[in-house]
Scaffold this active site. Structure first.
Site, PDB file in Angstrom:
ATOM      1  N   SER A   1      -6.148  37.470 -38.034  1.00 20.04           N
ATOM      2  CA  SER A   1      -6.604  37.320 -36.645  1.00 20.04           C
ATOM      3  C   SER A   1      -6.289  38.569 -35.842  1.00 20.04           C
ATOM      4  O   SER A   1      -5.311  39.260 -36.109  1.00 20.04           O
ATOM      5  CB  SER A   1      -5.889  36.104 -36.030  1.00 20.04           C
TER       6      SER A   1
ATOM      7  N   LYS B   1       0.675  35.083 -38.958  1.00 20.55           N
ATOM      8  CA  LYS B   1      -0.447  35.907 -39.441  1.00 20.55           C
ATOM      9  C   LYS B   1       0.072  37.287 -39.864  1.00 20.55           C
ATOM     10  O   LYS B   1      -0.314  37.823 -40.895  1.00 20.55           O
ATOM     11  CB  LYS B   1      -1.521  36.046 -38.359  1.00 20.55           C
TER      12      LYS B   1
ATOM     13  N   TYR C   1       2.669  31.525 -34.049  1.00 24.09           N
ATOM     14  CA  TYR C   1       1.372  31.528 -34.751  1.00 24.09           C
ATOM     15  C   TYR C   1       0.999  32.966 -35.136  1.00 24.09           C
ATOM     16  O   TYR C   1       0.716  33.254 -36.302  1.00 24.09           O
ATOM     17  CB  TYR C   1       0.261  30.925 -33.880  1.00 24.09           C
TER      18      TYR C   1
HETATM   19  C1  WQD Z   1     -10.154  33.425 -24.369  1.00 21.64           C
HETATM   20  C2  WQD Z   1     -10.115  33.761 -22.883  1.00 21.64           C
HETATM   21  C3  WQD Z   1      -8.338  32.692 -21.692  1.00 21.64           C
HETATM   22  C4  WQD Z   1      -9.749  28.583 -21.882  1.00 21.64           C
HETATM   23  C5  WQD Z   1      -7.008  32.514 -29.329  1.00 21.64           C
HETATM   24  C6  WQD Z   1      -5.919  32.818 -30.311  1.00 21.64           C
HETATM   25  C7  WQD Z   1      -6.456  33.741 -31.363  1.00 21.64           C
HETATM   26  C8  WQD Z   1      -7.704  33.127 -31.969  1.00 21.64           C
HETATM   27  C9  WQD Z   1      -8.745  32.811 -30.916  1.00 21.64           C
HETATM   28  C10 WQD Z   1      -7.085  31.938 -33.967  1.00 21.64           C
HETATM   29  C11 WQD Z   1      -8.691  33.994 -22.366  1.00 21.64           C
HETATM   30  C12 WQD Z   1      -9.703  32.239 -21.172  1.00 21.64           C
HETATM   31  C13 WQD Z   1      -9.663  29.958 -22.060  1.00 21.64           C
HETATM   32  C14 WQD Z   1      -9.972  28.059 -20.578  1.00 21.64           C
HETATM   33  C15 WQD Z   1     -10.001  30.299 -19.718  1.00 21.64           C
HETATM   34  N1  WQD Z   1      -7.377  31.939 -32.670  1.00 21.64           N
HETATM   35  N2  WQD Z   1      -9.793  30.782 -20.994  1.00 21.64           N
HETATM   36  N3  WQD Z   1     -10.104  28.943 -19.542  1.00 21.64           N
HETATM   37  O1  WQD Z   1      -6.572  33.305 -26.392  1.00 21.64           O
HETATM   38  O2  WQD Z   1      -8.347  35.077 -26.910  1.00 21.64           O
HETATM   39  O3  WQD Z   1      -7.412  33.715 -28.741  1.00 21.64           O
HETATM   40  O4  WQD Z   1      -8.106  31.939 -29.967  1.00 21.64           O
HETATM   41  O5  WQD Z   1      -7.088  32.869 -34.714  1.00 21.64           O
HETATM   42  O6  WQD Z   1      -5.468  33.901 -32.339  1.00 21.64           O
HETATM   43  O7  WQD Z   1      -4.886  33.482 -29.633  1.00 21.64           O
HETATM   44  O8  WQD Z   1      -8.934  32.671 -27.091  1.00 21.64           O
HETATM   45  O9  WQD Z   1     -10.556  31.064 -26.227  1.00 21.64           O
HETATM   46  O10 WQD Z   1      -8.066  30.583 -25.891  1.00 21.64           O
HETATM   47  O11 WQD Z   1      -9.183  32.398 -24.576  1.00 21.64           O
HETATM   48  O12 WQD Z   1     -10.117  31.079 -18.743  1.00 21.64           O
HETATM   49  O13 WQD Z   1     -10.075  26.827 -20.349  1.00 21.64           O
HETATM   50  O14 WQD Z   1     -10.619  32.634 -22.153  1.00 21.64           O
HETATM   51  O15 WQD Z   1      -7.411  32.848 -20.629  1.00 21.64           O
HETATM   52  O16 WQD Z   1      -8.721  35.008 -21.382  1.00 21.64           O
HETATM   53  P1  WQD Z   1      -7.749  33.749 -27.192  1.00 21.64           P
HETATM   54  P2  WQD Z   1      -9.181  31.580 -25.959  1.00 21.64           P
END
Ligand code: WQD
Length: 338
Positions: free
Chosen positions: A126, A155, A151
């Site tokens: 990741s 990785k 997590y």
């Molecule tokens: C993306 C953006 C949030 C929800 C995570 C893991 C990573 C991978 C992918 C496994 C951020 C914003 C989110 C919401 C929001 N997983 N957001 N409102 O954090 O980039 O990555 O998932 O491998 O390892 O860390 O993805 O989709 O959670 O967030 O504003 O209700 O969307 O703050 O900026 P992230 P995400």
């Protein structure tokens, strides 16, 4: 016909990868203990490919049970290892569950890969291993930073365990660093099934749009980006899936024992949260009910990939754009409500 063992085969990326492997002539066996996924995915895979996939519902932290798969299937050529816990927040609450599950399962699988000569090993890594990178876009040579969650640490440790194993044993290993996988297969027969309230952006958007959630929050709009919201590299799950088929084909063709290669799987385009929401509203015709809330602890401001290595060495080319990602995610959400 070469046989590939897909761990986590009932999960979001696992199921899409099984479809792609079948479409490219591989025989596939799945192992998934269904702790975080449903075997309904197997019905979706059969609907798309016409193939019934055997799934072993065993826990890969159980060495004896894991070995039974290899005893029963001595012709496994390679392993694509997805099975792992992956919720950042949960990993902070239950670190030992994450270290035990994610690392013991990996060690067991590597021991079987060596013992039963299944030398091609593809690992689901990741972009989280990069932490909060100093320079973007990130290449595979961008220095890793200390993981910001257990997590992320599993990785990074997983990559190290594989590198060290490939140094000593004749395995040909590939680490695939995903950015943000989203969307669903165009048939809408398989897609993402988040457990509980979705933490990830796109399921939060689609569940709010369909009314499962009353509203969603944008976690911060005061970041130093073009519109104040965080930047990520959203990539269609089918593009991620095809990269796994290309990686296993690359590994078999090159047949380099004692090797460990890394590839970024991102589109190379950085998209803000607000841009993602606008793209969703455009393709769905739904005015999304969201508010701007506080920043989310642990979020990095911006990350997206330099994917030149995967494009040039694997011959990989992203087929889906942001609007198709959002449209298939929306169609999948609508299909769940039927
Ligand atoms: C993306 C953006 C949030 C929800 C995570 C893991 C990573 C991978 C992918 C496994 C951020 C914003 C989110 C919401 C929001 N997983 N957001 N409102 O954090 O980039 O990555 O998932 O491998 O390892 O860390 O993805 O989709 O959670 O967030 O504003 O209700 O969307 O703050 O900026 P992230 P995400």
């Amino acid at each position: 016909m070469q046989t590939i063992l897909v761990t986590g085969g009932c999960g979001f990326i696992g199921a899409h990868t099984i479809v792609d492997l079948i479409e490219h002539g591989f025989n596939v066996i799945s192992v998934d203990n269904l702790s975080r996924a449903s075997d309904k995915s197997l019905l979706g895979i059969e609907k798309i490919t016409g193939k019934k996939i055997k799934n072993y519902t065993i826990d890969l932290t159980d060495k004896v049970a894991t070995e039974s798969i290899f005893k029963e299937n001595p012709n496994i050529t390679g392993i694509i290892h997805f099975a792992a816990y992956k919720a950042v927040g949960e990993s902070v609450e239950k670190p030992l569950d994450y270290y035990e599950n994610n690392l013991c399962s990996l060690v067991n699988l590597l021991q079987m890969a060596v013992k039963y000569n299944a030398p091609h090993f593809i690992f689901s890594s990741s972009c989280t291993v990069y932490g909060n990178p100093e320079t973007i876009p990130v290449t595979e040579e961008t220095p890793l930073q200390t993981a910001t969650s257990p997590y992320g640490a599993t990785k990074q440790m997983g990559e190290t365990i594989i590198k060290d194993t490939a140094f000593t044993y004749p395995l040909s290993t590939i680490l695939l660093r995903y950015f943000n996988p989203v969307g669903a297969h165009p048939s809408i027969a398989i897609g993402e099934l988040p457990i509980g309230r979705p933490q990830n952006l796109v399921p939060a958007i689609t569940q709010t749009a369909i009314g499962k959630l009353p509203m969603m929050q944008v976690h911060g709009s005061d970041y130093d980006t073009r519109d104040g919201s965080c930047i990520r590299d959203y990539i269609h799950v089918c593009d991620i899936a095809h990269a796994h088929t290309l990686a296993i084909q690359y590994s078999i063709k090159n047949n380099k024992p004692k090797s460990c290669e890394v590839f970024n799987l991102g589109t190379g385009n950085g998209i803000t949260v607000l841009e993602a929401i606008k793209a969703f509203e455009k393709v769905s015709g739904v005015q999304l009910n969201y508010e701007i809330g506080p920043r989310r602890a642990g979020d990095i401001v911006s990350i997206y990939a330099n994917n030149d290595k995967a494009v040039n060495q694997l011959g990989w080319k992203c087929k889906y754009g942001l609007e198709e990602m959002m449209l298939t995610a929306w169609q999948w959400e609508q299909s769940l409500s039927k």
